[in-house]
Write a protein that holds these residues in place. Structure first.
Motif, PDB file in Angstrom:
ATOM      1  N   MET A   1       0.120  -9.116   4.471  1.00 15.30           N
ATOM      2  CA  MET A   1       0.777  -9.943   3.137  1.00 15.30           C
ATOM      3  C   MET A   1       0.211 -11.500   3.170  1.00 15.30           C
ATOM      4  SD  MET A   1       1.984  -8.102   1.116  1.00 15.30           S
ATOM      5  CE  MET A   1       2.946  -9.277   0.004  1.00 15.30           C
ATOM      6  N   ARG A   2       0.140 -11.890   4.467  1.00 11.24           N
ATOM      7  CA  ARG A   2      -0.217 -13.248   4.579  1.00 11.24           C
ATOM      8  C   ARG A   2      -1.451 -13.692   4.132  1.00 11.24           C
ATOM      9  NH1 ARG A   2      -3.482 -16.314   7.957  1.00 11.24           N
ATOM     10  NH2 ARG A   2      -3.838 -14.450   9.030  1.00 11.24           N
ATOM     11  N   GLU A   3      -2.511 -12.810   4.382  1.00  9.48           N
ATOM     12  CA  GLU A   3      -3.880 -13.070   3.630  1.00  9.48           C
ATOM     13  C   GLU A   3      -3.745 -12.787   2.260  1.00  9.48           C
ATOM     14  OE1 GLU A   3      -6.011 -11.835   7.739  1.00  9.48           O
ATOM     15  OE2 GLU A   3      -5.570 -10.253   6.165  1.00  9.48           O
ATOM     16  N   LYS A   4      -3.050 -11.825   1.649  1.00  7.82           N
ATOM     17  CA  LYS A   4      -2.917 -11.472   0.354  1.00  7.82           C
ATOM     18  C   LYS A   4      -2.109 -12.733  -0.488  1.00  7.82           C
ATOM     19  CE  LYS A   4      -0.805  -9.723  -3.532  1.00  7.82           C
ATOM     20  NZ  LYS A   4       0.115 -10.414  -4.483  1.00  7.82           N
ATOM     21  N   ASN A   5      -1.067 -13.228   0.286  1.00  2.00           N
ATOM     22  CA  ASN A   5      -0.717 -14.461  -0.304  1.00  2.00           C
ATOM     23  C   ASN A   5      -1.407 -15.767  -0.370  1.00  2.00           C
ATOM     24  OD1 ASN A   5       1.801 -12.931  -0.748  1.00  2.00           O
ATOM     25  ND2 ASN A   5       2.742 -13.584   1.044  1.00  2.00           N
ATOM     26  N   TYR A   6      -2.273 -15.836   0.625  1.00  6.39           N
ATOM     27  CA  TYR A   6      -3.377 -16.868   0.832  1.00  6.39           C
ATOM     28  C   TYR A   6      -4.230 -16.806  -0.478  1.00  6.39           C
ATOM     29  CZ  TYR A   6      -7.430 -19.121   2.745  1.00  6.39           C
ATOM     30  OH  TYR A   6      -8.758 -19.701   2.740  1.00  6.39           O
TER      31      TYR A   6
ATOM     32  N   SER B   1       0.788  -1.120   0.039  1.00  8.35           N
ATOM     33  CA  SER B   1      -0.001  -0.046  -0.007  1.00  8.35           C
ATOM     34  C   SER B   1       0.818   1.082   0.090  1.00  8.35           C
ATOM     35  CB  SER B   1      -1.098  -0.068   1.298  1.00  8.35           C
ATOM     36  OG  SER B   1      -0.168  -0.030   2.330  1.00  8.35           O
ATOM     37  N   MET B   2       2.117   1.239   0.172  1.00  5.06           N
ATOM     38  CA  MET B   2       2.971   2.199   0.041  1.00  5.06           C
ATOM     39  C   MET B   2       2.866   3.051  -1.303  1.00  5.06           C
ATOM     40  SD  MET B   2       4.856   3.383   2.668  1.00  5.06           S
ATOM     41  CE  MET B   2       6.394   3.915   1.917  1.00  5.06           C
TER      42      MET B   2
ATOM     43  N   PRO C   1      -7.192  -1.544  -1.958  1.00 11.69           N
ATOM     44  CA  PRO C   1      -8.185  -2.168  -2.872  1.00 11.69           C
ATOM     45  C   PRO C   1      -7.768  -2.402  -4.401  1.00 11.69           C
ATOM     46  CG  PRO C   1      -9.343  -0.424  -1.708  1.00 11.69           C
ATOM     47  CD  PRO C   1      -7.866  -0.397  -1.348  1.00 11.69           C
ATOM     48  N   MET C   2      -6.497  -1.733  -4.536  1.00 14.92           N
ATOM     49  CA  MET C   2      -5.827  -1.839  -5.990  1.00 14.92           C
ATOM     50  C   MET C   2      -4.833  -2.930  -6.017  1.00 14.92           C
ATOM     51  SD  MET C   2      -7.851  -0.315  -7.861  1.00 14.92           S
ATOM     52  CE  MET C   2      -6.750  -0.189  -9.308  1.00 14.92           C
ATOM     53  N   ILE C   3      -4.487  -3.586  -4.789  1.00 16.72           N
ATOM     54  CA  ILE C   3      -3.603  -4.712  -4.697  1.00 16.72           C
ATOM     55  C   ILE C   3      -4.340  -5.765  -5.586  1.00 16.72           C
ATOM     56  CG2 ILE C   3      -2.463  -6.264  -3.028  1.00 16.72           C
ATOM     57  CD1 ILE C   3      -2.415  -3.986  -1.230  1.00 16.72           C
ATOM     58  N   GLU C   4      -3.182  -6.353  -6.180  1.00 14.90           N
ATOM     59  CA  GLU C   4      -3.769  -7.607  -7.172  1.00 14.90           C
ATOM     60  C   GLU C   4      -3.667  -8.817  -6.743  1.00 14.90           C
ATOM     61  OE1 GLU C   4      -1.400  -6.983 -10.728  1.00 14.90           O
ATOM     62  OE2 GLU C   4      -2.553  -5.308 -11.340  1.00 14.90           O
ATOM     63  N   ILE C   5      -4.818  -9.535  -7.033  1.00 18.39           N
ATOM     64  CA  ILE C   5      -4.988 -11.159  -6.918  1.00 18.39           C
ATOM     65  C   ILE C   5      -4.956 -11.438  -8.134  1.00 18.39           C
ATOM     66  CG2 ILE C   5      -6.226 -13.001  -5.674  1.00 18.39           C
ATOM     67  CD1 ILE C   5      -5.039 -11.284  -3.680  1.00 18.39           C
ATOM     68  N   GLY C   6      -3.974 -12.231  -8.738  1.00 19.04           N
ATOM     69  CA  GLY C   6      -3.962 -12.683  -9.967  1.00 19.04           C
ATOM     70  C   GLY C   6      -3.562 -11.606 -10.831  1.00 19.04           C
ATOM     71  N   ASP C   7      -4.366 -11.362 -11.929  1.00 15.38           N
ATOM     72  CA  ASP C   7      -4.111 -10.304 -12.727  1.00 15.38           C
ATOM     73  C   ASP C   7      -4.894  -8.822 -12.531  1.00 15.38           C
ATOM     74  OD1 ASP C   7      -2.126 -11.759 -14.110  1.00 15.38           O
ATOM     75  OD2 ASP C   7      -3.861 -12.490 -15.509  1.00 15.38           O
ATOM     76  N   TYR C   8      -5.820  -8.886 -11.596  1.00 13.63           N
ATOM     77  CA  TYR C   8      -6.675  -7.999 -11.198  1.00 13.63           C
ATOM     78  C   TYR C   8      -6.586  -7.358  -9.833  1.00 13.63           C
ATOM     79  CZ  TYR C   8      -8.785  -9.344 -15.623  1.00 13.63           C
ATOM     80  OH  TYR C   8      -8.739  -9.763 -16.999  1.00 13.63           O
ATOM     81  N   PRO C   9      -7.120  -6.046  -9.460  1.00  9.41           N
ATOM     82  CA  PRO C   9      -7.123  -5.506  -8.085  1.00  9.41           C
ATOM     83  C   PRO C   9      -8.241  -6.256  -7.374  1.00  9.41           C
ATOM     84  CG  PRO C   9      -7.054  -3.641  -9.620  1.00  9.41           C
ATOM     85  CD  PRO C   9      -7.058  -5.025 -10.596  1.00  9.41           C
TER      86      PRO C   9
END
Length: 260
Positions: A237-242, A18-19, A24-32
């Motif tokens: 980041m743990r949840e993002k990677n999950y 988020s820096m 909400p714009m952090i991507e999971i796969g190819d999309y935020p």
């Protein structure tokens, strides 16, 4: 039915990402993840969105400004003065209103600021950092059957979010934000709101999860839709990677839509 998405926070618990962009714009796969959330609602026929922005709002505005072009096959003809020809585009059937609700505005204040865009009608509301396989139309039906002012989706993670005490008739008797320990059913977002909820929000510094929800619960107008399926936030980041792992495996439970 309009869908309001809270997307204005700093995302301080996931600073690695988020820096540079709002959470909400952090991507999971190819999309935020914001795109994933919108796809969930769109699958159930809800295609008009109001995005409550704050931190790095320009990133979200630029994403939607360029969305149609990025989804299309395009010819740039520099021999004809840079003429742009769009050959094929398969955009979503979305109408998106992006509202800058202030850098330091609290969640309740952000909701209050978009009242004029919602109007005097029932609307949907959720956070811009959580996904679920909740059936949105079943949620709306439950809300209407219970004649509630506000319904939230109650989920059962490991006790880190807003705790609920739910009576037998599904009315929420007590709401406490982020109690310690094992709390049972908690606030999973995915709200259905009547326009009366705006009356419970005083101003920019009102936290939605405190005075408004506590007051609506005391007034006996707050219902819980118990969802025992998948739900996950993306706070760390743990949840993002999950979530990323689930997506890459092809087994993301929140992906209720079919690819074109």
């Amino acid at each position: 039915m309009k869908v309001v998405i809270l997307a204005g926070g700093y995302g301080t618990r996931i600073l690695e990402e988020s820096m540079l962009r709002p959470k909400p714009m952090i991507e999971i796969g190819d999309y935020p993840i914001l795109h994933h959330i919108m796809k969930i609602y769109s699958y159930y026929g809800h295609n008009e969105f109001i995005i409550c922005c704050g931190y790095k709002a320009e990133v979200i505005k630029e994403y939607f400004a360029n969305y149609f072009l990025n989804m299309a096959d395009v010819t740039f003809d520099f021999t004809k003065g840079g003429m742009v020809e769009i050959h094929q585009a398969t955009p979503e059937p979305w109408k998106v209103t992006v509202v800058n609700t202030g850098l330091d505005t609290q969640t309740g204040g952000r909701i209050k600021k978009i009242q004029k865009y919602v109007g005097n009608e029932t609307f949907l509301l959720t956070y811009g950092d959580g996904v679920s396989d909740v059936n949105i139309n079943d949620l709306i039906k439950f809300h209407k059957e219970n004649h509630a002012t506000l319904t939230l989706t109650a989920v059962q993670p490991e006790g880190r979010f807003g705790g609920l005490e739910i009576k037998e008739d599904n009315l929420i008797e007590c709401f406490k934000e982020k109690p310690k320990g094992d709390v049972g059913w908690v606030n999973g977002g995915f709200f259905v709101c009547e326009p009366e909820v705006f009356r419970y929000i005083e101003g920019d510094q009102t936290v939605w999860e405190k005075e408004p929800l506590e007051s609506i619960a005391r007034d006996g107008k707050f219902c819980a839709y118990k969802h025992e399926g998948f739900w996950s936030p993306m706070d760390t980041m743990r949840e993002k990677n999950y979530l990323e792992g689930l997506w890459k495996s092809g087994k993301a439970p929140w992906k209720v839509w079919k690819d074109a």
